[in-house]
Enzyme design. Structure first.
Site, PDB file in Angstrom:
ATOM      1  CG  HIS A  82      -1.746   1.250   1.304  1.00 36.35           C
ATOM      2  ND1 HIS A  82      -2.895   1.385   0.564  1.00 36.35           N
ATOM      3  CD2 HIS A  82      -1.599   2.411   1.981  1.00 36.35           C
ATOM      4  CE1 HIS A  82      -3.418   2.584   0.791  1.00 36.35           C
ATOM      5  NE2 HIS A  82      -2.655   3.215   1.655  1.00 36.35           N
ATOM      6  CG  ASP A 161     -12.114   3.475   6.252  1.00 31.73           C
ATOM      7  OD1 ASP A 161     -11.553   4.240   7.057  1.00 31.73           O
ATOM      8  OD2 ASP A 161     -11.914   3.520   5.021  1.00 31.73           O
ATOM      9  NE  ARG A 168     -10.521  10.174  10.296  1.00 30.69           N
ATOM     10  CZ  ARG A 168      -9.679   9.470   9.541  1.00 30.69           C
ATOM     11  NH1 ARG A 168     -10.061   8.321   9.002  1.00 30.69           N
ATOM     12  NH2 ARG A 168      -8.456   9.899   9.333  1.00 30.69           N
ATOM     13  CB  SER A 183      -8.615   4.794   7.897  1.00 28.95           C
ATOM     14  OG  SER A 183      -9.031   4.969   6.569  1.00 28.95           O
ATOM     15  CE  LYS A 187      -9.121   2.628   3.550  1.00 25.28           C
ATOM     16  NZ  LYS A 187      -9.424   4.037   3.313  1.00 25.28           N
TER      17      LYS A 187
END
Ligand code: URA
Ligand code: CA
Length: 433
Positions: A82, A161, A168, A183, A187
């Site tokens: 990621h 999320d 947020r 968060s 995922k």
């Protein structure tokens, strides 16, 4: 249990229990807990932080709020990568076939780009016929046969999320390490990863502008991963200037092909080898990072990484002949050189702004519904630290419109040439625990 008690407990700086965190996440996902209470808790977390155990519990509560992809039918340790997002970040396109070539199963769930950062699927779709609309069964079969496949994002991953992130965004609580870390990690875990490699970007083009913030986020995510049984490593890399030379979908695809041939830009190549080595070690295909790097270098040298890329494209309907003949990729009608206005050294190529310039040409989406032009973008000829002469091309604009004055204005504000400057450090830190 009452939500107000959970809010007050966090407001007063106490640690929440697993039950309290699950009560909040489940209630909020279902709509039993209203936005105003959720935003109050988010603000309390923003100021009071969360300890490691709370962070791990929050992550897993969000994972379990929706579908969890089951990759257990795929042999081997599934390692996902990621990146916290960057401009011209072509790493996934290179990494997927490269680590697959040394035996790491790559079962990648990917998204489309939004804003000035590109999405891997968009880049891949610049190849005629290539598609990611495959069934989960097909996906599993392809990874087992050839170690690599990419599937589009499924609908109901981590709904908690999705809802909390949107909240947020409008309540001043995005920038909180426990909330960001949970968060992102939720995922990746919901998408089925056994192990995770994180590329946390720092610099003006990144979410985390300072090295200190980036380091804190990286440590937070690595500790969440390891606390919930997913081996996790991270690196912190530079995103003050775009990565590599190409920005734009087909242009980046060409850059990925060059890199798989061993002819890619130095920074992209180095980043790929660093991240790839971590993936290979986490997948237990090598014992040390050095050994892993050697395997990857060999796969580039002997052509097996490039061969894997061709197989990957073909198995998902793509025309693999583009690998040997990149002229088959979509190309823009106009190529406009942007020239240096003075002698000196390039000292600034503001990643964010150059990403926006590329988006203005049509390479990126402003809204989810926008169509993008796969052929357009920017190719840098100079990077920060390079010497230039007045009149020498700094970059080429690939455009389908003849007048690009607005893009040139944007570039004027993003590029600085000074008497002295140095290339930024590419890899600031490697975090293995
Ligand atoms: N990216 C995410 O996915 N979540 C955050 O909270 C911030 C950035
Ligand atoms: Ca690039």
């Amino acid at each position: 249990m009452r939500m107000v008690d959970v809010i007050e407990k966090k407001r007063d700086g106490k640690a929440l229990t697993q039950e309290e965190i699950e009560f909040f996440i489940n209630g909020y996902t279902k709509g039993d807990i209203p936005d105003y209470q959720a935003s109050s808790l988010a603000m309390a977390i923003y100021f009071q932080d969360m300890n490691e155990e709370e962070r791990a519990n929050l992550t897993m509560a969000m994972v379990n709020s929706g579908d969890v992809i089951d990759l257990s039918l795929i042999n081997g340790i599934k390692v996902d990568k990621h990146s916290t997002g960057g401009v011209g970040d072509t790493t996934t396109l290179v990494l997927a076939p490269l680590v697959a070539a040394v035996g790491v199963p790559v079962a990648k769930m990917s998204g489309r780009g939004l804003g000035h950062t590109g999405g891997t699927i968009d880049k891949l779709e610049s190849i005629k016929g290539f598609h990611v609309e495959i069934s989960e069964d097909e996906f599993v079969k392809l990874v087992n046969e050839n170690q690599v496949a990419v599937i589009g994002q499924s609908g109901n991953l981590t709904p908690a999320d999705k809802k909390l992130y949107a909240l947020r965004d409008v309540t001043g609580t995005v920038n909180s390490i426990p909330l960001i870390a949970s968060s992102i990690m939720s995922k990746k875990i919901a998408a089925g990863a056994d192990a995770i490699v994180l590329d946390v970007k720092t610099g003006n083009g990144a979410f985390m502008k300072t090295l200190e913030d980036a380091e804190n986020l990286a440590h937070a995510m690595v500790s969440i991963g390891n606390n919930v049984g997913r081996n996790t490593m991270a690196i912190i890399s530079d995103m003050s200037q775009p990565l590599g030379r190409a920005i734009g979908n087909a242009l980046e695809l060409k850059e990925a092909i060059d890199t798989l041939k061993g002819e890619g830009p130095e920074d992209l190549t180095e980043l790929v080898l660093t991240l790839g080595s971590q993936m290979v070690v986490l997948a237990k295909q090598a014992k040390t990072l050095d050994e892993a790097r050697q395997l990857l270098l060999n796969a580039i040298k002997d052509g097996s990484a490039l061969a894997k890329f061709k197989i990957f494209l073909e198995q998902q309907g793509g025309d693999a002949t583009v690998v040997d003949d990149p002229d088959k990729l979509p190309t823009a009608q106009y190529k406009i050189e942007y020239k240096a206005k003075s002698n000196g050294v390039v000292s600034e190529l503001i990643a964010n702004e150059i990403g926006v310039a590329s988006m203005m040409l049509g390479a990126g989406r402003q809204t989810k519904e926008d169509e993008i032009d796969l052929s357009v973008g920017i190719v840098l000829h100079k990077k920060v630290g390079d010497t230039v002469q007045i009149g020498e091309p700094l970059l080429t604009i690939h455009s389908n419109r003849q007048n690009v004055d607005d893009v040139i204005d944007k570039l004027d504000q993003s590029i600085t040439i000074q008497e002295h400057s140095e290339a930024p450090t590419l890899i600031h830190k490697i975090i293995t625990e």
